[in-house]
Design a protein around this motif. Structure first.
Motif, PDB file in Angstrom:
ATOM      1  N   LEU A 408       0.812  -1.217   0.000  1.00 48.73           N
ATOM      2  CA  LEU A 408       0.000   0.000   0.000  1.00 48.73           C
ATOM      3  C   LEU A 408       0.846   1.269   0.000  1.00 48.73           C
ATOM      4  O   LEU A 408       1.844   1.367   0.718  1.00 48.73           O
ATOM      5  N   THR A 427      -5.327   5.861  -0.513  1.00 51.27           N
ATOM      6  CA  THR A 427      -4.427   4.744  -0.240  1.00 51.27           C
ATOM      7  C   THR A 427      -4.545   3.787  -1.412  1.00 51.27           C
ATOM      8  O   THR A 427      -5.647   3.362  -1.772  1.00 51.27           O
ATOM      9  N   GLN A 437      -4.346  -6.014   5.363  1.00 53.45           N
ATOM     10  CA  GLN A 437      -4.420  -4.720   4.684  1.00 53.45           C
ATOM     11  C   GLN A 437      -5.778  -4.534   4.028  1.00 53.45           C
ATOM     12  O   GLN A 437      -6.370  -3.453   4.091  1.00 53.45           O
ATOM     13  N   ARG A 438      -6.298  -5.582   3.423  1.00 54.90           N
ATOM     14  CA  ARG A 438      -7.600  -5.504   2.758  1.00 54.90           C
ATOM     15  C   ARG A 438      -8.717  -5.243   3.785  1.00 54.90           C
ATOM     16  O   ARG A 438      -9.598  -4.426   3.552  1.00 54.90           O
ATOM     17  N   TYR A 441      -8.299  -1.627   5.206  1.00 58.02           N
ATOM     18  CA  TYR A 441      -8.655  -0.674   4.150  1.00 58.02           C
ATOM     19  C   TYR A 441     -10.175  -0.560   4.033  1.00 58.02           C
ATOM     20  O   TYR A 441     -10.730   0.551   3.949  1.00 58.02           O
ATOM     21  N   THR A 442     -10.857  -1.679   4.044  1.00 60.14           N
ATOM     22  CA  THR A 442     -12.311  -1.668   3.866  1.00 60.14           C
ATOM     23  C   THR A 442     -13.011  -1.073   5.083  1.00 60.14           C
ATOM     24  O   THR A 442     -13.999  -0.334   4.935  1.00 60.14           O
ATOM     25  N   VAL A 530      -3.486   3.319   6.454  1.00 61.83           N
ATOM     26  CA  VAL A 530      -4.590   3.534   5.514  1.00 61.83           C
ATOM     27  C   VAL A 530      -5.319   4.807   5.911  1.00 61.83           C
ATOM     28  O   VAL A 530      -5.682   4.992   7.085  1.00 61.83           O
TER      29      VAL A 530
END
Length: 609
Positions: A408, A427, A437-438, A441-442, A530
């Motif tokens: 990222l 980001t 990370q996913r 991020y969400t 993020v």
């Protein structure tokens, strides 16, 4: 070149000569600016810490620096190797400055029975309210007294930069939307409501807004060093008159604004023509407040000082129609530059050789091609992987990370245009990302969306809205310590009050016409960060039997990277917002793009299901 330690040693010689125990270096200038001209960066000079917020304290035997969560990681790195101890503000166990001084004095008083109990700071760079509160805290903890008439930097900082002298120019009425006469009339009306004849204005962006003038004295902030003294019938700008361009001189003459030298403000206060004056104690320096209190007219009971907040920030925060339209147009041009940058970014990273600093230069160059571009609104934060966890990271040649097609990139940037100021964070997944990370991020995206979906009563404060952006993060045991949103100036400072969206109580109400950012984030130290940010405009929604309600218009126009989204975590309403936003971005930007950029944007804004 002097080291931090050699500067501390020289300062301690001054402290001994002046019979002081400690000196306090705030981050402010005589105008209580968030970002200061180099001339007033004494805290950075003594400590080496370059963040925009913090206070350094040096005693005869020790040193410490207080800063907030935005700079915990950066400050720890910059202070490494010095004797400065990092004090993390608003963290349990962190002492106040007075508490720490009391502890340090107790520890070293056993070595000397004559150890002074007087500390000092420069009263010209600290607000009267801050000095008053500090005096009380110092008296309570250790019985210290505070001297405000001593500035050791006058002797120690031998290569100190001069007070800036950039040219001052008028802000065209087509972008300002209201002339100076109208603004002064509104200000005087507000002053009369608190029985004030006039006021001293020190805030640089308030002065620039009031007079429809812009400058370049402070990096990334189109303001100029000055004071404005308003009375019931006149107004005087205290400024280095060499900075006034012919157009600025004519502009001031047109509106009957007198001028006087910048350092003549104390004399101007001596000759203030009315019987009372509003001086906002959060804005006016302690030195100038003492000058008012000790002037002959005050001592002879012919002048009284009224302590009320300045009416200008609340006026400036509500953007008129011309300013609102200027924001929309500036966001289109900024969006075009961002689309061109994003289309270029991933192939360039895959080809190799790109770094945090090189992509910063690329984005700046693309923005500079846009009409009405005036510069950056703050230094770009291009933070790859672990650097993304440093909230206000700024790459240097020593830290400049090479980007790889994985992980990222946190990119927080903005620009100044004659018709508006931009501030955007995206980001970006440069390639494969981890499941963690996913997920994060969400969750950040969900908070970002939930705030923009909100409808709320006119006059609600940002503190009341703040939890909406944090709810999903809190449910997962996550939190961020910086604010969720701040006002944005109209070709003025990128951080603008009085309203904010944050956990700490901020009572300033939100009204239609106010700009505010929406920027939740999560930072995993040593791994990644993020943050997703748009600028919003508060707009009327509807009026019911329960009063007027507001909603947000999204001003920022740039795709949100969908590659790292876990769609299963989004509600149907959140997914619909994302798709609607991307349709808006495509509709607004595509007419201004060439075929290749338009094709890329069509793919980047394609519906998620």
């Amino acid at each position: 070149m002097l080291t931090v330690q050699s500067k501390i040693a020289a300062l301690r010689e001054e402290l001994r000569r002046e019979k002081l125990f400690a000196f306090i270096f705030p981050s402010t200038d005589p105008h209580q600016s968030e970002y200061t001209a180099d001339h007033w960066k004494g805290r950075e000079w003594i400590s080496g810490f370059s963040g925009s917020a913090g206070t350094a304290v040096v005693t005869l035997h020790s040193a410490a620096l207080w800063t907030d969560s935005r700079y915990f990681i950066a400050a720890a790195q910059q202070l490494e190797g010095t004797e400065f101890q990092l004090m993390r503000e608003r963290i349990d166990g962190t002492p106040t400055i007075a508490e720490w001084l009391q502890s340090e004095h107790s520890q070293f008083s056993v070595l000397s029975s004559q150890l002074s109990t007087e500390v000092a700071l420069d009263g010209m760079t600290s607000s009267h309210a801050y000095v008053k509160a500090l005096k009380e805290d110092l008296r309570k903890h250790g019985g210290f007294t505070l001297r405000t008439t001593f500035d050791p930097l006058q002797r120690l900082w031998t290569d100190r930069p001069a007070i800036p002298a950039a040219p001052i120019v008028p802000q065209p009425l087509e972008y300002a939307g209201e002339d100076v006469t109208s603004k002064l009339t509104r200000i005087r009306k507000a002053l009369r409501q608190v029985h004030a004849d006039g006021m001293l204005m020190a805030s640089l962006d308030d002065i620039a807004w009031t007079l429809n003038l812009r400058g370049a004295d402070v990096h990334c902030n189109p303001v100029f060093v000055s004071y404005l003294l308003i009375s019931s019938r006149s107004a005087t700008l205290f400024v280095d008159e060499a900075k006034l361009t012919p157009a600025a001189r004519q502009h001031l003459q047109q509106y009957g604004i007198a001028t006087a030298p910048y350092d003549g403000v104390k004399e101007g206060l001596r000759h203030y023509p009315d019987y009372n004056i509003l001086a906002d104690r959060e804005e006016i320096s302690d030195t100038l407040m003492q000058a008012i209190k000790n002037s002959p007219r005050t001592l002879n009971s012919k002048l009284s000082t009224l302590n009320f907040p300045s009416p200008v920030p609340a006026m400036k925060a509500v953007k008129n129609d011309a300013e609102q339209q200027g924001f929309r147009q500036a966001m289109i041009r900024d969006g075009v530059a961002l689309v061109r940058f994003l289309r270029w970014l991933k192939p360039a990273v895959a080809a190799g050789g790109q770094t945090e600093m090189s992509i910063d230069s690329k984005l700046t160059a693309l923005r500079a091609e846009q009409p009405l571009y005036q510069g950056l609104s703050f230094d770009t934060i291009a933070a790859y992987q672990a650097h993304g966890a440093i909230v206000h990271y700024e790459a240097t040649p020593d830290t400049d990370a090479t980007l790889r097609p994985e992980g990222l990139l946190l990119l927080d940037s903005g620009a100044q245009y004659t018709d508006g100021t931009t501030d955007i964070t995206r980001t970006i997944a440069l390639g494969p990302v981890t499941d963690e990370q996913r997920r994060i991020y969400t969750l950040v995206l969900k908070g970002h969306i939930q705030l923009q979906l909100l409808r709320f009563p006119d006059g609600a404060s940002g503190t009341q809205l703040d939890a909406i952006a944090r709810r999903g993060l809190w449910q997962d045991g996550l939190n961020f310590l910086h604010g969720t949103g701040h006002g944005v100036g109209s070709y003025l400072n990128v951080h603008e009050g009085p309203h904010q969206i944050r956990m700490e109580y901020r009572p300033a109400p939100l009204h239609a016409g106010m700009t505010v950012t929406d920027e939740p984030g999560i930072y995993i130290e040593g791994q990644f960060g993020v943050r997703i940010e748009n600028v919003l405009l508060t707009q009327p929604w509807r009026e019911t039997e329960f009063g007027r309600f507001l909603q947000f218009e999204t001003l920022t126009l740039c795709p949100i990277d969908t590659a790292p989204i876990d769609v299963s975590l989004l509600t149907p309403k959140e997914l619909r917002w994302l798709n609607d936003y991307h349709q808006l971005v495509y509709d607004r930007l595509s007419p201004h793009l060439d075929t290749a950029d338009r094709d890329w944007l069509r793919s980047a804004t394609a519906c998620k299901h």
